[in-house]
Design a protein around this motif. Structure first.
Motif, short mmCIF file in Angstrom:
data_model
loop_
_atom_site.label_atom_id
_atom_site.label_comp_id
_atom_site.label_asym_id
_atom_site.label_seq_id
_atom_site.Cartn_x
_atom_site.Cartn_y
_atom_site.Cartn_z
N SER A 30 -5.65 -1.40 -43.26
CA SER A 30 -4.68 -1.13 -44.31
C SER A 30 -3.26 -1.16 -43.74
N SER A 31 -2.33 -1.65 -44.54
CA SER A 31 -0.93 -1.70 -44.10
C SER A 31 -0.41 -0.31 -43.72
N GLU A 32 -1.00 0.74 -44.29
CA GLU A 32 -0.60 2.11 -43.97
C GLU A 32 -0.88 2.46 -42.51
N ASN A 33 -1.82 1.75 -41.89
CA ASN A 33 -2.19 2.02 -40.49
C ASN A 33 -1.46 1.12 -39.50
N LEU A 34 -0.54 0.29 -40.00
CA LEU A 34 0.17 -0.66 -39.15
C LEU A 34 1.64 -0.30 -39.04
N VAL A 35 2.27 -0.79 -37.98
CA VAL A 35 3.71 -0.61 -37.80
C VAL A 35 4.33 -1.97 -37.50
N GLN A 36 5.61 -2.12 -37.84
CA GLN A 36 6.31 -3.34 -37.44
C GLN A 36 6.47 -3.32 -35.93
N GLY A 37 6.26 -4.47 -35.31
CA GLY A 37 6.31 -4.54 -33.86
C GLY A 37 4.93 -4.40 -33.26
N LYS A 38 4.84 -3.65 -32.18
CA LYS A 38 3.60 -3.57 -31.40
C LYS A 38 2.61 -2.57 -31.98
N ASN A 39 1.38 -3.03 -32.22
CA ASN A 39 0.28 -2.20 -32.69
C ASN A 39 -0.80 -2.18 -31.62
N GLU A 40 -1.47 -1.05 -31.49
CA GLU A 40 -2.53 -0.91 -30.49
C GLU A 40 -3.90 -0.88 -31.16
N VAL A 41 -4.85 -1.61 -30.60
CA VAL A 41 -6.23 -1.58 -31.08
C VAL A 41 -7.13 -1.12 -29.94
N VAL A 42 -8.05 -0.20 -30.27
CA VAL A 42 -9.04 0.28 -29.31
C VAL A 42 -10.42 0.02 -29.91
N VAL A 43 -11.30 -0.56 -29.12
CA VAL A 43 -12.65 -0.89 -29.56
C VAL A 43 -13.65 -0.20 -28.65
N PHE A 44 -14.63 0.47 -29.25
CA PHE A 44 -15.76 1.00 -28.50
C PHE A 44 -16.95 0.10 -28.81
N GLU A 45 -17.33 -0.74 -27.85
CA GLU A 45 -18.42 -1.71 -28.01
C GLU A 45 -19.67 -1.14 -27.37
N MET A 46 -20.74 -1.00 -28.16
CA MET A 46 -21.97 -0.39 -27.66
C MET A 46 -22.98 -1.39 -27.14
N LYS A 47 -22.96 -2.64 -27.62
CA LYS A 47 -23.97 -3.62 -27.20
C LYS A 47 -23.48 -4.51 -26.07
N ASN A 48 -22.19 -4.68 -25.96
CA ASN A 48 -21.57 -5.49 -24.92
C ASN A 48 -22.08 -6.93 -24.91
N ASN A 49 -21.64 -7.71 -25.90
CA ASN A 49 -21.99 -9.13 -26.00
C ASN A 49 -21.08 -10.01 -25.15
N GLN A 50 -20.34 -9.41 -24.24
CA GLN A 50 -19.41 -10.13 -23.35
C GLN A 50 -18.21 -10.71 -24.09
N GLN A 51 -17.98 -10.28 -25.31
CA GLN A 51 -16.81 -10.72 -26.07
C GLN A 51 -15.60 -9.93 -25.60
N GLU A 95 1.34 -7.94 -32.26
CA GLU A 95 2.67 -7.76 -32.85
C GLU A 95 2.65 -8.19 -34.32
N LEU A 96 3.36 -7.43 -35.16
CA LEU A 96 3.50 -7.77 -36.57
C LEU A 96 4.97 -7.68 -36.97
N ASN A 97 5.41 -8.65 -37.74
CA ASN A 97 6.76 -8.61 -38.30
C ASN A 97 6.75 -8.06 -39.72
N THR A 98 5.65 -8.31 -40.45
CA THR A 98 5.52 -7.91 -41.84
C THR A 98 4.31 -7.01 -42.00
N LEU A 99 4.48 -5.90 -42.70
CA LEU A 99 3.37 -4.98 -42.92
C LEU A 99 2.63 -5.35 -44.20
N LYS A 100 1.37 -5.71 -44.05
CA LYS A 100 0.50 -5.99 -45.19
C LYS A 100 -0.94 -5.79 -44.74
N ASN A 101 -1.82 -5.56 -45.70
CA ASN A 101 -3.24 -5.43 -45.36
C ASN A 101 -3.67 -6.67 -44.59
N THR A 102 -4.45 -6.46 -43.54
CA THR A 102 -4.94 -7.57 -42.74
C THR A 102 -6.37 -7.26 -42.31
#
Length: 86
Positions: free
Chosen positions: A53-74, A12-19
């Motif tokens: 970039s802040s251009e890729n973010l929205v106020q409120g709920k943001n979704e992140v998808v990760v494709f992990e190829m090595k699987n370090n159990q993180q 969740e984000l309240n303020t849009l800025k590069n992160t």
């Protein structure tokens, strides 16, 4: 599992800025935020974060998808206001 895997989460984000997405502990993969490709990572590189970039973010709920190829159990990532290096 040793196989490459997709992971999905939200933040969740309240303020849009590069992160930065802290990818410390992850092996090698690619990241999308809100269905937009934001970058790739590899544990051998000295940079440990991906700019979102802040251009890729929205106020409120943001979704992140990760494709992990090595699987370090993180399983988690954190946001950072500054880039992270080894």
């Amino acid at each position: 599992s040793e196989a490459p895997s997709f992971y999905k989460g939200t933040f969740e984000l309240n303020t849009l800025k590069n992160t930065y997405l802290d990818i410390s502990g992850w092996g090698m993969g690619e990241v999308w935020v809100n269905n937009k490709y934001v970058g790739s990572y590899w544990e051998e590189e000295k940079q440990r974060s991906i700019l979102i970039s802040s251009e890729n973010l929205v106020q409120g709920k943001n979704e992140v998808v990760v494709f992990e190829m090595k699987n370090n159990q993180q399983k988690t990532m954190k946001l950072s206001e500054t880039p992270i290096f080894k």
